[in-house]
Design a protein around this motif. Structure first.
Motif, PDB file in Angstrom:
ATOM      1  N   ALA A 252      22.460 -34.157 -19.758  1.00 52.08           N
ATOM      2  CA  ALA A 252      22.116 -32.890 -20.412  1.00 52.08           C
ATOM      3  C   ALA A 252      22.375 -31.712 -19.473  1.00 52.08           C
ATOM      4  CB  ALA A 252      20.650 -32.917 -20.851  1.00 52.08           C
ATOM      5  N   ARG A 253      22.037 -31.870 -18.210  1.00 47.15           N
ATOM      6  CA  ARG A 253      22.286 -30.809 -17.239  1.00 47.15           C
ATOM      7  C   ARG A 253      23.783 -30.612 -17.018  1.00 47.15           C
ATOM      8  NH1 ARG A 253      20.496 -26.152 -15.177  1.00 47.15           N
ATOM      9  NH2 ARG A 253      22.028 -25.933 -16.831  1.00 47.15           N
ATOM     10  N   GLN A 254      24.521 -31.727 -16.966  1.00 44.55           N
ATOM     11  CA  GLN A 254      25.971 -31.628 -16.788  1.00 44.55           C
ATOM     12  C   GLN A 254      26.641 -30.934 -17.969  1.00 44.55           C
ATOM     13  OE1 GLN A 254      28.565 -35.061 -17.427  1.00 44.55           O
ATOM     14  NE2 GLN A 254      29.304 -34.833 -15.322  1.00 44.55           N
ATOM     15  N   GLY A 255      26.098 -31.124 -19.175  1.00 46.82           N
ATOM     16  CA  GLY A 255      26.712 -30.540 -20.361  1.00 46.82           C
ATOM     17  C   GLY A 255      26.605 -29.037 -20.447  1.00 46.82           C
ATOM     18  N   THR A 256      25.690 -28.412 -19.693  1.00 47.41           N
ATOM     19  CA  THR A 256      25.478 -26.966 -19.806  1.00 47.41           C
ATOM     20  C   THR A 256      25.697 -26.203 -18.511  1.00 47.41           C
ATOM     21  OG1 THR A 256      23.106 -27.269 -19.385  1.00 47.41           O
ATOM     22  CG2 THR A 256      23.819 -27.287 -21.690  1.00 47.41           C
ATOM     23  N   ILE A 257      25.858 -26.923 -17.408  1.00 46.54           N
ATOM     24  CA  ILE A 257      25.897 -26.236 -16.117  1.00 46.54           C
ATOM     25  C   ILE A 257      27.140 -25.365 -15.980  1.00 46.54           C
ATOM     26  CG2 ILE A 257      27.066 -28.106 -14.898  1.00 46.54           C
ATOM     27  CD1 ILE A 257      24.227 -25.871 -13.560  1.00 46.54           C
ATOM     28  N   ALA A 258      28.253 -25.766 -16.598  1.00 50.24           N
ATOM     29  CA  ALA A 258      29.477 -24.965 -16.492  1.00 50.24           C
ATOM     30  C   ALA A 258      29.290 -23.602 -17.163  1.00 50.24           C
ATOM     31  CB  ALA A 258      30.654 -25.713 -17.113  1.00 50.24           C
ATOM     32  N   ASP A 259      28.627 -23.600 -18.299  1.00 48.86           N
ATOM     33  CA  ASP A 259      28.363 -22.325 -18.978  1.00 48.86           C
ATOM     34  C   ASP A 259      27.458 -21.437 -18.134  1.00 48.86           C
ATOM     35  OD1 ASP A 259      29.891 -23.199 -21.095  1.00 48.86           O
ATOM     36  OD2 ASP A 259      28.174 -23.924 -22.257  1.00 48.86           O
ATOM     37  N   GLN A 260      26.451 -22.048 -17.509  1.00 50.20           N
ATOM     38  CA  GLN A 260      25.537 -21.277 -16.668  1.00 50.20           C
ATOM     39  C   GLN A 260      26.266 -20.702 -15.464  1.00 50.20           C
ATOM     40  OE1 GLN A 260      21.920 -23.328 -15.711  1.00 50.20           O
ATOM     41  NE2 GLN A 260      21.316 -21.857 -14.132  1.00 50.20           N
ATOM     42  N   LEU A 261      27.138 -21.488 -14.863  1.00 50.96           N
ATOM     43  CA  LEU A 261      27.919 -20.989 -13.728  1.00 50.96           C
ATOM     44  C   LEU A 261      28.815 -19.822 -14.130  1.00 50.96           C
ATOM     45  CD1 LEU A 261      29.025 -24.215 -11.794  1.00 50.96           C
ATOM     46  CD2 LEU A 261      27.801 -22.247 -10.828  1.00 50.96           C
ATOM     47  N   GLY A 262      29.442 -19.936 -15.288  1.00 52.28           N
ATOM     48  CA  GLY A 262      30.297 -18.845 -15.756  1.00 52.28           C
ATOM     49  C   GLY A 262      29.506 -17.569 -15.973  1.00 52.28           C
ATOM     50  N   ALA A 263      28.331 -17.700 -16.568  1.00 47.47           N
ATOM     51  CA  ALA A 263      27.497 -16.518 -16.804  1.00 47.47           C
ATOM     52  C   ALA A 263      27.039 -15.898 -15.483  1.00 47.47           C
ATOM     53  CB  ALA A 263      26.291 -16.905 -17.661  1.00 47.47           C
ATOM     54  N   ASN A 264      26.664 -16.737 -14.516  1.00 49.20           N
ATOM     55  CA  ASN A 264      26.237 -16.219 -13.214  1.00 49.20           C
ATOM     56  C   ASN A 264      27.363 -15.480 -12.494  1.00 49.20           C
ATOM     57  OD1 ASN A 264      24.084 -19.100 -12.517  1.00 49.20           O
ATOM     58  ND2 ASN A 264      23.616 -17.163 -13.512  1.00 49.20           N
ATOM     59  N   ARG A 265      28.569 -15.988 -12.607  1.00 50.84           N
ATOM     60  CA  ARG A 265      29.707 -15.327 -11.949  1.00 50.84           C
ATOM     61  C   ARG A 265      30.004 -13.979 -12.615  1.00 50.84           C
ATOM     62  NH1 ARG A 265      31.818 -20.872 -11.426  1.00 50.84           N
ATOM     63  NH2 ARG A 265      31.900 -21.358  -9.185  1.00 50.84           N
ATOM     64  N   ARG A 266      29.921 -13.934 -13.912  1.00 52.23           N
ATOM     65  CA  ARG A 266      30.155 -12.657 -14.606  1.00 52.23           C
ATOM     66  C   ARG A 266      29.068 -11.647 -14.250  1.00 52.23           C
ATOM     67  NH1 ARG A 266      31.350 -16.363 -18.742  1.00 52.23           N
ATOM     68  NH2 ARG A 266      29.318 -16.018 -19.721  1.00 52.23           N
ATOM     69  N   PHE A 267      27.841 -12.125 -14.161  1.00 53.51           N
ATOM     70  CA  PHE A 267      26.752 -11.221 -13.784  1.00 53.51           C
ATOM     71  C   PHE A 267      26.954 -10.702 -12.367  1.00 53.51           C
ATOM     72  CE2 PHE A 267      22.582 -10.212 -12.060  1.00 53.51           C
ATOM     73  CZ  PHE A 267      21.994  -9.503 -13.087  1.00 53.51           C
ATOM     74  N   LEU A 268      27.390 -11.583 -11.453  1.00 55.88           N
ATOM     75  CA  LEU A 268      27.618 -11.158 -10.073  1.00 55.88           C
ATOM     76  C   LEU A 268      28.735 -10.110 -10.007  1.00 55.88           C
ATOM     77  CD1 LEU A 268      27.178 -11.370  -7.030  1.00 55.88           C
ATOM     78  CD2 LEU A 268      28.733 -13.327  -7.009  1.00 55.88           C
ATOM     79  N   THR A 269      29.782 -10.297 -10.765  1.00 55.20           N
ATOM     80  CA  THR A 269      30.882  -9.316 -10.776  1.00 55.20           C
ATOM     81  C   THR A 269      30.389  -7.957 -11.258  1.00 55.20           C
ATOM     82  OG1 THR A 269      32.496 -11.081 -11.177  1.00 55.20           O
ATOM     83  CG2 THR A 269      33.167  -8.830 -11.720  1.00 55.20           C
ATOM     84  N   ALA A 270      29.596  -7.963 -12.318  1.00 54.26           N
ATOM     85  CA  ALA A 270      29.058  -6.706 -12.845  1.00 54.26           C
ATOM     86  C   ALA A 270      28.092  -6.060 -11.867  1.00 54.26           C
ATOM     87  CB  ALA A 270      28.376  -6.962 -14.188  1.00 54.26           C
ATOM     88  N   ALA A 271      27.243  -6.877 -11.215  1.00 51.96           N
ATOM     89  CA  ALA A 271      26.274  -6.333 -10.269  1.00 51.96           C
ATOM     90  C   ALA A 271      26.968  -5.721  -9.056  1.00 51.96           C
ATOM     91  CB  ALA A 271      25.308  -7.434  -9.830  1.00 51.96           C
ATOM     92  N   ALA A 272      28.026  -6.394  -8.568  1.00 54.42           N
ATOM     93  CA  ALA A 272      28.761  -5.862  -7.414  1.00 54.42           C
ATOM     94  C   ALA A 272      29.440  -4.535  -7.767  1.00 54.42           C
ATOM     95  CB  ALA A 272      29.796  -6.883  -6.947  1.00 54.42           C
ATOM     96  N   ASP A 273      30.003  -4.445  -8.963  1.00 54.66           N
ATOM     97  CA  ASP A 273      30.657  -3.196  -9.375  1.00 54.66           C
ATOM     98  C   ASP A 273      29.639  -2.082  -9.565  1.00 54.66           C
ATOM     99  OD1 ASP A 273      33.050  -1.795 -10.052  1.00 54.66           O
ATOM    100  OD2 ASP A 273      32.455  -1.884 -12.166  1.00 54.66           O
ATOM    101  N   THR A 274      28.490  -2.413 -10.120  1.00 52.67           N
ATOM    102  CA  THR A 274      27.428  -1.415 -10.308  1.00 52.67           C
ATOM    103  C   THR A 274      26.959  -0.863  -8.972  1.00 52.67           C
ATOM    104  OG1 THR A 274      26.686  -2.491 -12.347  1.00 52.67           O
ATOM    105  CG2 THR A 274      25.122  -1.026 -11.246  1.00 52.67           C
ATOM    106  N   TYR A 275      26.765  -1.774  -8.010  1.00 57.63           N
ATOM    107  CA  TYR A 275      26.322  -1.321  -6.692  1.00 57.63           C
ATOM    108  C   TYR A 275      27.357  -0.407  -6.049  1.00 57.63           C
ATOM    109  CZ  TYR A 275      25.086  -1.406  -1.753  1.00 57.63           C
ATOM    110  OH  TYR A 275      24.792  -1.032  -0.465  1.00 57.63           O
ATOM    111  N   ARG A 276      28.626  -0.753  -6.169  1.00 63.27           N
ATOM    112  CA  ARG A 276      29.686   0.071  -5.575  1.00 63.27           C
ATOM    113  C   ARG A 276      29.702   1.463  -6.215  1.00 63.27           C
ATOM    114  NH1 ARG A 276      34.644   1.294  -7.103  1.00 63.27           N
ATOM    115  NH2 ARG A 276      34.509  -0.121  -8.890  1.00 63.27           N
TER     116      ARG A 276
END
Length: 527
Positions: free
Chosen positions: A433-457
């Motif tokens: 169950a964890r393996q089935g959803t972890i890729a989606d969670q990783l993708g969301a975290n990476r998108r959030f990090l990109t947005a947060a880094a741009d906001t800070y800049r």
């Protein structure tokens, strides 16, 4: 020498009769879990029909991690304890198996008796020990009697009989070969106990494989934790450096009368938080090294450790789970539970056989003479056979109670075996169950990090330009710091999930399974 034939023939016949067993026929219980893995949004459908046999080198592909695992398999103290337990149970099995064959002992004796000169009558001294001792007296000849000789008891515990003649002196030589109280296993009691001992030996061997599997997984997780903590340490170091620059900037703006003192204090808060995290992560990295050294059982080379979770995570491969939950039957802990169930089943046969008579055989063959030169000639050969039957007439129900106790033990171990399978199914289903959803969670975290880094800049540039207050920059910086730490945590969860799948599926190339149960690979002791 034809007189030697009765005793060996009797022993061979007794061994041939020891073939029946009163143990219930073992049948593997039905698997108390669904035949396939759960399906739904949280699960990834697998195309494999069964789990292939894998080794840790197939899953953990980084050579540095493989070297640490190899060192641990040699030095880890838990594995040494497991190896000692295997040696102990193997010895116990061999001790029990020896009861299926007669125990043969041999002895040789010499005795000399001098009672002084005296009457013409000769005195015979019979053999000692439990059993039948025989002695043949001599006849005086011109005042000098020839000593007679007798064999000792059939338990080889007595001295050979000695006869003294008129001269009061005599010698005796004897050589004996005996079988003492060999039980004829007509009802399979000893054979059932031997089978139970063998199954316990296999259960201990399976427990050692479970220890090995757990150790490999623990080392992989500790190695990944070190990489994650190194990444967190780098983030804390970068954040502290950025906060130092923010403090210097806000202090300069305060001294220039552009910014209020609150901007400086807020920047100092971010700096203090980053410095505290830096100290905490430095401690965590050191503790990760200590944990690895404990698992490996020896000092480790720091060059074998990863520099970041980004470097470590991709080296952990994914184990295909397969569609059939029957693969859980080769998990070492499940195999151990099944062998313990088999041992309890065999113990019932031993308890049932104890209700019937026990037939034992004691035999002795030997040579006895008054002279060493004639010890193996003439009429010096003797043999005796003494079978015995023992049957408990009254035990106040203890025999039947022992059978019931064995059956209750079997029922308890049956429930333990079924629970082991159910626990294995739950652990595997949770990991899938964890393996089935972890890729989606990783993708969301990476998108959030990109947005947060741009906001800070953008907010930092706006603050430097005097467009927005420092509070906006402070919020953006905190959001970026949190996003970086969250992504690392998710990467660690993803890598550890693949380690967990390796561990919970329990694929082991050293074990095969059949429809009737597990069969250890290689040469196993015969029943």
């Amino acid at each position: 020498m034809r007189i030697l034939s009765p005793l060996p023939a009797l022993l061979l016949g007794a061994t041939a009769l020891s073939a029946c067993s009163m143990a219930p026929k073992y049948e593997r219980p039905a698997t108390p879990v669904p035949p396939s893995w759960p399906v739904g949004d949280a699960y990834l459908r697998q195309s494999e029909a069964a789990l292939p046999t894998v080794r840790y080198t197939d899953i953990f592909r980084d050579t540095r991690l493989q070297r640490l695992i190899e060192q641990a398999l040699v030095n880890n103290r838990d594995l040494r304890v497991a190896a000692a337990n295997i040696a102990a149970t193997r010895a116990q099995y061999r001790i029990q198996r020896a009861s299926l064959l007669p125990s043969v002992s041999a002895n040789g004796r010499y005795s000399y008796t001098d009672r002084g000169s005296g009457g013409a009558a000769s005195n015979a001294i019979g053999g000692g020990g439990t059993g039948i001792g025989t002695g043949t007296g001599g006849t005086g000849n011109n005042g000098a009697g020839n000593g007679g000789v007798g064999n000792g008891g059939i338990d080889n515990g007595g001295a050979p009989g000695v006869v003294t003649g008129a001269n009061g002196s005599g010698s005796a030589w004897s050589v004996n070969l005996g079988v003492n109280a060999f039980e004829l296993d007509l009802f399979g009691r000893i054979r059932s106990l031997t089978g139970a001992a063998l199954d316990r030996y296999f259960a201990t061997e399976a427990a050692a494989r479970a220890t090995r599997l757990t150790l490999v997984g623990d080392i992989a997780e500790a190695w990944l934790n070190y990489g994650a903590d190194q990444s967190l340490l780098a983030i804390a170091r970068d954040t502290a450096a950025s906060a130092q620059r923010s403090v210097a900037l806000t202090r300069a703006r305060l001294e220039g009368g552009i910014s209020p003192r609150t901007d400086l204090r807020q920047a100092e808060q971010v700096l203090a938080t980053a410095e505290a995290d830096l100290a905490q992560q430095t401690t965590a990295v050191a503790q990760d090294v200590n944990a690895l050294q404990l698992l490996v059982g020896a000092p480790i080379d720091t060059t074998l450790l990863p520099k970041s979770i980004d470097e470590a995570s991709p080296t952990i491969a994914t184990v295909p789970a397969g569609l059939d939950s029957g693969i859980l039957l080769r998990r070492p802990d499940v195999v151990q539970a099944e062998y313990e169930l088999r041992a309890a089943n065999a113990q019932i046969g031993a308890a049932r056989a104890a209700l019937f008579p026990r037939i034992s055989l004691t035999g002795l063959v030997g040579f006895a003479s008054t002279a060493l030169s004639s010890l193996f000639s003439g009429g010096s050969f003797n043999y005796s056979v003494a079978p015995s039957v023992s049957y408990p007439i009254f035990q106040a129900g203890a025999g039947i109670a022992n059978v019931r106790y064995s059956e209750a033990q079997r029922d308890a171990l049956l429930a333990t075996y079924e629970k082991a399978i159910q626990s294995a199914f739950q652990e595997t289903a949770d990991a899938l169950a964890r393996q089935g959803t972890i890729a989606d969670q990783l993708g969301a975290n990476r998108r959030f990090l990109t947005a947060a880094a741009d906001t800070y800049r953008l907010t930092e540039a706006s603050y430097r330009g005097g467009i927005t207050p420092f509070l906006n920059t402070l919020d953006a910086q905190r959001s970026l710091y949190s996003a970086q730490r969250t992504l690392i945590a998710t990467q660690l969860v993803s890598a550890n999930n693949r380690v967990t799948l390796y561990r919970v599926l329990g694929g082991d190339s050293l074990l095969y399974t059949t429809g009737n149960g597990p069969v250890p690979a290689g040469t196993a002791p015969a029943r």
